[in-house]
Design a protein around this motif. Structure first.
Motif, PDB file in Angstrom:
ATOM      1  N   ALA A  94      -3.961   9.995  -2.235  1.00 30.95           N
ATOM      2  CA  ALA A  94      -4.923   8.891  -2.199  1.00 30.95           C
ATOM      3  C   ALA A  94      -4.170   7.611  -1.877  1.00 30.95           C
ATOM      4  O   ALA A  94      -2.972   7.492  -2.151  1.00 30.95           O
ATOM      5  N   ILE A  95      -4.880   6.669  -1.269  1.00 27.49           N
ATOM      6  CA  ILE A  95      -4.280   5.373  -0.986  1.00 27.49           C
ATOM      7  C   ILE A  95      -4.359   4.504  -2.247  1.00 27.49           C
ATOM      8  O   ILE A  95      -5.414   4.381  -2.868  1.00 27.49           O
TER       9      ILE A  95
ATOM     10  N   VAL B 202      -1.815  -4.226   3.606  1.00 30.42           N
ATOM     11  CA  VAL B 202      -2.806  -4.018   2.552  1.00 30.42           C
ATOM     12  C   VAL B 202      -4.209  -4.025   3.133  1.00 30.42           C
ATOM     13  O   VAL B 202      -5.064  -3.202   2.765  1.00 30.42           O
ATOM     14  N   ASP B 203      -4.481  -4.948   4.069  1.00 28.69           N
ATOM     15  CA  ASP B 203      -5.809  -5.038   4.677  1.00 28.69           C
ATOM     16  C   ASP B 203      -6.168  -3.762   5.432  1.00 28.69           C
ATOM     17  O   ASP B 203      -7.286  -3.260   5.326  1.00 28.69           O
ATOM     18  N   GLU B 204      -5.226  -3.242   6.197  1.00 32.19           N
ATOM     19  CA  GLU B 204      -5.488  -2.031   6.969  1.00 32.19           C
ATOM     20  C   GLU B 204      -5.730  -0.835   6.062  1.00 32.19           C
ATOM     21  O   GLU B 204      -6.628  -0.022   6.303  1.00 32.19           O
ATOM     22  N   ALA B 205      -4.916  -0.719   5.011  1.00 29.72           N
ATOM     23  CA  ALA B 205      -5.072   0.396   4.085  1.00 29.72           C
ATOM     24  C   ALA B 205      -6.391   0.305   3.330  1.00 29.72           C
ATOM     25  O   ALA B 205      -7.076   1.317   3.120  1.00 29.72           O
ATOM     26  N   LEU B 206      -6.775  -0.908   2.930  1.00 28.93           N
ATOM     27  CA  LEU B 206      -8.028  -1.089   2.213  1.00 28.93           C
ATOM     28  C   LEU B 206      -9.214  -0.784   3.126  1.00 28.93           C
ATOM     29  O   LEU B 206     -10.195  -0.165   2.705  1.00 28.93           O
ATOM     30  N   LYS B 207      -9.118  -1.188   4.383  1.00 29.54           N
ATOM     31  CA  LYS B 207     -10.193  -0.908   5.345  1.00 29.54           C
ATOM     32  C   LYS B 207     -10.357   0.599   5.528  1.00 29.54           C
ATOM     33  O   LYS B 207     -11.479   1.109   5.594  1.00 29.54           O
ATOM     34  N   TYR B 208      -9.255   1.310   5.585  1.00 29.99           N
ATOM     35  CA  TYR B 208      -9.302   2.766   5.740  1.00 29.99           C
ATOM     36  C   TYR B 208      -9.954   3.414   4.522  1.00 29.99           C
ATOM     37  O   TYR B 208     -10.778   4.333   4.653  1.00 29.99           O
TER      38      TYR B 208
ATOM     39  N   SER C 282      -9.925   4.808  11.082  1.00 26.23           N
ATOM     40  CA  SER C 282      -8.668   5.509  10.862  1.00 26.23           C
ATOM     41  C   SER C 282      -7.510   4.838  11.588  1.00 26.23           C
ATOM     42  O   SER C 282      -7.369   4.990  12.805  1.00 26.23           O
ATOM     43  N   PRO C 283      -6.680   4.092  10.857  1.00 21.44           N
ATOM     44  CA  PRO C 283      -5.484   3.514  11.488  1.00 21.44           C
ATOM     45  C   PRO C 283      -4.415   4.580  11.638  1.00 21.44           C
ATOM     46  O   PRO C 283      -4.506   5.673  11.073  1.00 21.44           O
ATOM     47  N   VAL C 284      -3.394   4.260  12.412  1.00 20.75           N
ATOM     48  CA  VAL C 284      -2.277   5.179  12.552  1.00 20.75           C
ATOM     49  C   VAL C 284      -1.392   5.043  11.335  1.00 20.75           C
ATOM     50  O   VAL C 284      -0.841   3.967  11.065  1.00 20.75           O
ATOM     51  N   ILE C 285      -1.287   6.095  10.558  1.00 25.86           N
ATOM     52  CA  ILE C 285      -0.515   6.057   9.318  1.00 25.86           C
ATOM     53  C   ILE C 285       0.832   6.728   9.543  1.00 25.86           C
ATOM     54  O   ILE C 285       0.908   7.888   9.949  1.00 25.86           O
TER      55      ILE C 285
ATOM     56  N   ALA D  77       0.846  -1.188   0.000  1.00 24.75           N
ATOM     57  CA  ALA D  77       0.000   0.000   0.000  1.00 24.75           C
ATOM     58  C   ALA D  77       0.885   1.244   0.000  1.00 24.75           C
ATOM     59  O   ALA D  77       1.896   1.305   0.701  1.00 24.75           O
ATOM     60  N   VAL D  78       0.501   2.235  -0.794  1.00 24.55           N
ATOM     61  CA  VAL D  78       1.287   3.463  -0.910  1.00 24.55           C
ATOM     62  C   VAL D  78       0.358   4.666  -0.960  1.00 24.55           C
ATOM     63  O   VAL D  78      -0.855   4.529  -1.158  1.00 24.55           O
ATOM     64  N   LEU D  79       0.940   5.836  -0.747  1.00 27.61           N
ATOM     65  CA  LEU D  79       0.234   7.086  -0.960  1.00 27.61           C
ATOM     66  C   LEU D  79       0.574   7.604  -2.354  1.00 27.61           C
ATOM     67  O   LEU D  79       1.739   7.615  -2.748  1.00 27.61           O
ATOM     68  N   VAL D  80      -0.471   8.026  -3.091  1.00 29.47           N
ATOM     69  CA  VAL D  80      -0.308   8.475  -4.473  1.00 29.47           C
ATOM     70  C   VAL D  80      -0.760   9.924  -4.581  1.00 29.47           C
ATOM     71  O   VAL D  80      -1.815  10.280  -4.033  1.00 29.47           O
TER      72      VAL D  80
END
Length: 204
Positions: free
Chosen positions: A131-132, A182-188, A196-199, A119-122
């Motif tokens: 965006a994730i 990936v799961d955490e980013a997709l959930k967010y 909101s996870p800690v990013i 997962a990355v920031l774009v």
């Protein structure tokens, strides 16, 4: 009234996720139960039980998939699959659809696949906003010949429907790593930022 509204909201917070979960499970089980229709009428649960049993189709589907994997894991099964794929490739239209779907499924489901592994920031949709996204691979040479080197393919899902989104061809140096699975980013992303996870991000 204020206390009533507070209790009502608390009750909704309990029942809404539970209701949606039950609805989704019921819908999936209902669809899987349709798989029993491939059996002869005399083999249908209604024929020998006198009534239908919800969930038997789901069990049947799992066993069918497992049995298919068991059969195709040996030499004979692989030979049959190769013959089947050769046959499908000779059928117009079907060959292109099957080949495309198989390539995607092999990439997503294979244990050696690299899709959606990071997962990355774009910078999307414009510079200054983020965006994730999920790296799906390197840009093929025949597409990147007019681009700069180091281009990667990134899928940016839409919220709340992650099955739709945008495919971006972007330089890897423009991305930022996310300290998220990936799961955490997709959930967010799917929760539209509510969950909101800690990013923790750093520039790549």
């Amino acid at each position: 009234m204020k206390l009533f509204r507070a209790h009502l909201l608390t009750g909704l917070l309990v029942w809404v996720p539970l209701g949606v979960t039950l609805w989704l499970v019921t819908a999936v089980v209902g669809v899987l139960d349709q798989s029993l229709q491939i059996l002869p009428n005399t083999w249908q649960p209604q024929a020998w039980l006198g009534f239908s049993v919800p969930g038997l189709g789901a069990i049947f589907t799992v066993l069918l998939i497992w049995l298919t994997g068991l059969i195709t894991a040996n030499y004979v099964g692989q030979a049959v699959m190769r013959w089947w794929e050769v046959l499908l490739k000779k059928i117009p239209f079907i060959n292109s659809v099957y080949a495309s779907v198989k390539q995607v499924s092999d990439t997503l489901l294979s244990s050696s696949g690299k899709a959606f592994r990071k997962a990355v920031l774009v910078p999307f949709p414009a510079s200054g906003s983020w965006a994730i996204g999920f790296i799906t691979g390197q840009v093929p040479d025949h597409l990147a010949q007019d681009m700069q080197l180091g281009m990667v393919s990134v899928f940016v899902p839409t919220a709340p429907n992650p099955t739709a989104g945008f495919l971006l061809l972007i330089k890897a140096s423009q991305l930022r790593d996310l300290n998220l699975s990936v799961d955490e980013a997709l959930k967010y992303a799917v929760s539209m930022g509510v969950v909101s996870p800690v990013i923790s991000s750093t520039e790549k």
